[in-house]
Design an enzyme around this catalytic site. Structure first.
Site, short mmCIF file in Angstrom:
data_model
loop_
_atom_site.label_atom_id
_atom_site.label_comp_id
_atom_site.label_asym_id
_atom_site.label_seq_id
_atom_site.Cartn_x
_atom_site.Cartn_y
_atom_site.Cartn_z
N ASP A 1 0.86 -1.17 -0.02
CA ASP A 1 -0.06 -0.17 -0.07
C ASP A 1 0.79 1.29 0.09
O ASP A 1 2.08 1.32 0.24
CB ASP A 1 -0.92 -0.10 1.18
N GLU B 1 -10.31 7.03 4.07
CA GLU B 1 -9.21 6.65 4.96
C GLU B 1 -9.40 7.18 6.41
O GLU B 1 -10.45 7.49 6.96
CB GLU B 1 -8.03 6.61 4.14
C1 BGC Z 1 -4.05 8.02 -0.68
C2 BGC Z 1 -3.83 8.55 -1.88
C3 BGC Z 1 -3.62 10.18 -1.44
C4 BGC Z 1 -2.49 10.53 -0.54
C5 BGC Z 1 -2.48 11.90 -0.16
C6 BGC Z 1 -2.90 8.23 0.50
O1 BGC Z 1 -3.02 7.54 1.60
O2 BGC Z 1 -4.23 6.75 -0.96
O3 BGC Z 1 -4.55 8.47 -2.86
O4 BGC Z 1 -3.37 10.75 -2.59
O5 BGC Z 1 -2.77 9.71 0.62
O6 BGC Z 1 -1.01 11.98 0.68
C1 BGC Z 2 -5.16 3.28 0.25
C2 BGC Z 2 -5.49 1.91 -0.75
C3 BGC Z 2 -5.17 2.62 -1.92
C4 BGC Z 2 -3.82 3.29 -2.31
C5 BGC Z 2 -3.54 3.98 -3.68
C6 BGC Z 2 -3.87 3.84 -0.03
O1 BGC Z 2 -3.61 4.79 0.74
O2 BGC Z 2 -4.82 2.48 1.57
O3 BGC Z 2 -6.62 1.44 -0.61
O4 BGC Z 2 -5.22 1.26 -3.09
O5 BGC Z 2 -3.77 4.07 -1.30
O6 BGC Z 2 -4.30 4.96 -3.96
#
Ligand code: BGC
Ligand code: BGC
Length: 823
Positions: A329, A529
């Protein structure tokens, strides 16, 4: 001079001390204990019809013999399109790229579909034109197509998984997967980071809506058909090809089982619980041939999943015989004990096959190369990882493909949100709605009637779509970004009009002619998230219109009220249940507002069943079917049909002193979570220091005293702060979260104004000119002089000059588009 006086406004520990504290907390190696080491032989075997093709294996062997070491390392590293160019992919031979929720072609969140396809072509072309002496290995692109191809303007937006769980309809899941795959192919993308098959045990988790339910049965029954919808059927000629894509089962394992529902937290469960509660959906996904599994950010009994060889290698690969690849991840390898985002042999040793390294790809590529050369990473392990990646590429026909735009479906933009696709989404909405209350059989309403539609969610597609929609948090969009979507209001208006009735939209529920019935649409605002983590399961309405007051007013006027609740999870809503005659849990239905209207007017019968237990109290979490003393308000599996008698006795309304949404700092005129508004001179802030330097008064924005007006007199340096117990905001700072203030400026600043160590004078001056309500945001990562692990004043505004502003809300969230970088 003045500038110098203004620094250090947030009353916290010095920067040096904080860095140490944050690192100590994150990188403290946790011993590998019996409690976090799995015994693969105690896990069931998985039998899948998928066989390894000896011809493919021989081709991989021949290919690998010709690959350079750099090329091999490239296959196990992927960068995010925001931090990598096609030329980087060519030079570093990267095997894949991906885009996080906030990453889009040329950084435009609503970039048109053709720009995605053009970028897919560019990455593909770069990956196939590296050194001509080396074998040609096309790159693939991964994306979070988690409720339809939801990063793309115009795509069909299916309900989020919480709603799909309520359907209990595996056959429809297959069609949803198939449509999502086709829409991905239109934009040239080969691989989705879906499905999420988390079993969610504590609804405070901000990703509850990404899970299908609280017990493994729903996810286990969906994983197979959904994977087959996305990938096709094992053995079929178009498996992983043509209209299909590569799927990912995520996040392995126990992501929904963390203590207190904390995102990226620690699942403190026995091995038997880990296996019996969380693993069954993975077994089903592997049987159906899923080609990729994402390791979870979270830990099991103190040890990060991404570094747990007993699970990644022992269970997934050896016991279950999974021969696809395991992807990490977002920089999660950097959280493994002893690792950084740019150096983590521990993860590949444990069984990770691809590092998801958004901005850290170059560093991890270099360290991996070095460590393979030195022997720190065994060559055999790298070779195994590369073989897995190549195996999936062979199976998916990647070596035979032409550029993405020239493949079947590439550039067929008419398929994005096509009427056929949206009809399936509308069907999913109909099946997903759960009827919780229907006093006097108010529903279905007669469409020929006079209907009032109210609530901030009524005409709000972003709100009905939730997180992971065009942007990561699902925020910052405009209605124009949803060309094929229908809001709930428009769905209702169409059906009422067609039946000769009369529908009126009035967000605050005011009316002139008394309606026959009112529909009030309200609920959670989008989040994703950890930004959605809560400290209890009470609903705290984030709306600037008071929906509860609207419902009470309508009821008092004798108007029957239908509540349509948009949310990513069950929440304590007793006051809203009491204030309504009928109550529908509509979850996050996506683009098809007509599906909601269908149910309210009886075009179909309610059949949705709760995938999560509904709480009786704000602090009633975790709450799961099968618990000792299980006593929910509505049990797992509850859902009225149109024919049931749906009366409900009056419920207690005491919110209690529970935590509330930790991201909301100030709402409806009051600080939250035990914080206070303090004023005066730093070091001696007080609730009411006397009007000499600074004073605060209640003010009205949309309701009486829902805001506070703060006036600085200019007679000396003064601060206004929201102060309380220190909270750890390191996670939020990492994820681009900002302090967002809803405010109006009536008196422009006459001297520099500081917020979070940032000079916000220019923005406040601009706001003083417009005199409009607007948002002022300062990203937490700009809070340079603050210990982010212990923030006691998440908002502190300081100036020596005059200033007159009114604040109606403060929260932690995504900065609006266009917020400049730290100064
Ligand atoms: C997410 C990303 C997001 C990023 C921002 C990650 O945890 O998966 O999609 O752009 O955080 O810092
Ligand atoms: C998330 C994932 C996601 C990845 C890419 C992460 O922060 O936990 O579910 O696939 O970002 O965006």
């Amino acid at each position: 001079m003045r500038q110098a006086m203004l620094i250090g406004i947030l009353g916290c520990v010095a920067a040096g001390a904080l860095a140490g504290a944050a690192i100590a907390q994150d990188a403290r190696p946790t011993p590998h204990t019996a409690a976090n080491t799995a015994h693969p032989l105690r896990w069931p075997k998985v039998r899948s019809p998928l066989r390894r093709d000896p011809k493919v294996e021989a081709a991989i062997t021949r290919l690998m013999a010709r690959m350079s070491l750099e090329q091999k390392v490239g296959q196990v590293v992927q960068g995010d399109i925001a931090s990598i160019t096609p030329d980087d992919v060519r030079r570093y031979h990267l095997g894949s790229v991906f885009n996080g929720g906030n990453s889009d072609p040329h950084g435009q969140y609503n970039a048109p579909a053709k720009d995605w396809l053009a970028l897919a072509d560019a990455f593909w072309a770069a990956s196939t034109s590296d050194d001509p002496r080396l074998p040609r290995i096309p790159a693939i692109w991964g994306i979070d197509a988690v409720h339809g191809h939801s990063n793309i303007v115009g795509a069909t937006l299916f309900p989020h998984n919480v709603g799909l769980g309520a359907m209990r309809d595996p056959a429809l899941m297959r069609r949803i997967g198939a449509i999502t795959a086709i829409e991905m192919r239109v934009t040239g993308i080969d691989w989705t980071f879906a499905p999420t098959i988390a079993v969610v045990r504590d609804d405070r988790w901000g990703r509850t809506y990404e899970g299908f339910g609280e017990s493994p049965e729903i996810a286990a029954s969906y994983a197979g058909p959904l994977v087959e919808g996305l990938q096709g059927r094992i053995g079929a000629r178009d498996w992983l090809k043509g209209p299909h894509v590569i799927a990912t089962a995520k996040h392995f394992l126990g992501d929904g089982g963390t203590k207190n529902g904390k995102d990226q937290g620690d699942a403190q469960v026995s091995e038997a619980q880990l296996r019996d509660l969380f693993a069954p959906p993975y077994e089903a996904a592997i049987k159906a041939g899923v080609q990729s599994i994402m390791a979870s950010f979270s830990s099991w009994n103190g040890r990060k999943m991404t570094g747990n060889d007993s699970l990644l290698t022992g269970v997934i690969k050896q016991r279950w015989g999974f021969d696809g690849f395991i992807v990490g991840d977002w920089n999660a390898h950097g959280q493994v004990e002893g690792c950084t985002t740019t150096d983590c042999p521990q993860a590949i040793d444990a069984g990770l096959d691809i590092y998801m390294a958004p901005d850290s790809w170059k560093g991890i590529w270099e360290s991996t190369l070095r460590e393979v050369k030195s022997g720190a990473i065994p060559m055999a392990r790298l070779d195994d990882a590369v073989r897995r990646v190549l195996r999936v590429k062979f199976r998916a026909g990647i070596f035979d493909t032409v550029k993405p735009s020239a493949r079947p479906y590439g550039g067929h933009y008419e398929l994005l949100g096509s009427p056929d696709h949206r009809a399936v989404a509308r069907q999913a909405v109909r099946e997903s709605l759960v009827l919780l209350k229907n006093a006097g059989s108010l529903l279905p309403l007669k469409p020929g009637a006079n209907i009032l539609v109210a609530g901030d969610g009524a005409d709000n597609i972003a709100k009905q779509a939730g997180g992971w929609t065009l942007s990561w948090q699902g925020t910052g969009t405009t209605p124009a970004d949803f060309p094929h979507a229908t809001s709930i209001w428009h769905g209702i208006a169409d059906e009422v009009k067609a039946a000769g009735g009369n529908a009126t939209l009035s967000v605050d529920g005011q009316f002139t002619a008394k309606p026959d019935a009112a529909i009030v649409v309200f609920g959670e605002n989008p989040y994703a998230e950890f930004q959605g983590d809560k400290s209890d399961v009470a609903f705290d309405d984030p709306s600037t219109v008071d929906n509860l007051a609207t419902m009470r007013r309508l009821k008092a006027a004798g108007v029957p009220v239908v509540a349509v609740f948009l949310s990513g999870r069950p929440l304590w809503v007793n006051p809203w249940l009491n204030a309504s005659d009928a109550f529908v849990a509509a979850w996050l239905p996506g683009s098809e507002g007509e599906g909601v209207a269908d149910m309210l007017f009886g075009k179909a019968e309610f059949r949705g069943k709760l995938p999560y237990s509904w709480p009786k109290r704000p602090d009633q979490t975790p709450l799961n079917v099968g618990d000792a003393g299980y006593d929910p308000l509505f049990a797992y599996g509850f859902g009225l049909t149109t024919h049931d008698k749906g009366d409900l006795a009056r419920l207690p309304e005491n919110r209690g002193t529970g935590g509330g949404d930790r991201n909301v700092l100030f709402v409806r005129g009051k600080p939250t979570n035990g914080r206070h508004l303090l004023l005066g001179v730093d070091g001696a802030l007080a609730a009411n220091p006397g009007p000499e330097l600074i004073a605060a008064h209640p003010a009205d924005r949309s309701a009486q005293e829902d805001s506070v007006r703060i006036v600085w007199t200019g007679h000396g340096v003064a601060t206004a702060a929201l102060a309380g117990d220190p909270v750890d905001l390191t996670r939020e700072a990492n994820g681009d979260v900002a302090v967002v203030v809803d405010l109006k400026v009536d008196g422009a600043p006459t001297a520099p104004v500081m917020l979070g160590g940032q000079d916000v004078t220019a923005q406040l001056k601009a706001l003083a000119t417009s005199k409009q309500w607007d948002e002022l945001a300062v990203p937490l990562r700009c809070f340079h002089d603050v210990d982010l692990a212990k923030v006691s004043q998440p908002l502190a505004i300081r100036t020596a000059g005059q200033l007159d502003l009114t604040i109606s809300g403060v929260h932690l969230g995504s900065p609006p588009e266009g917020v400049a970088d730290c100064r």
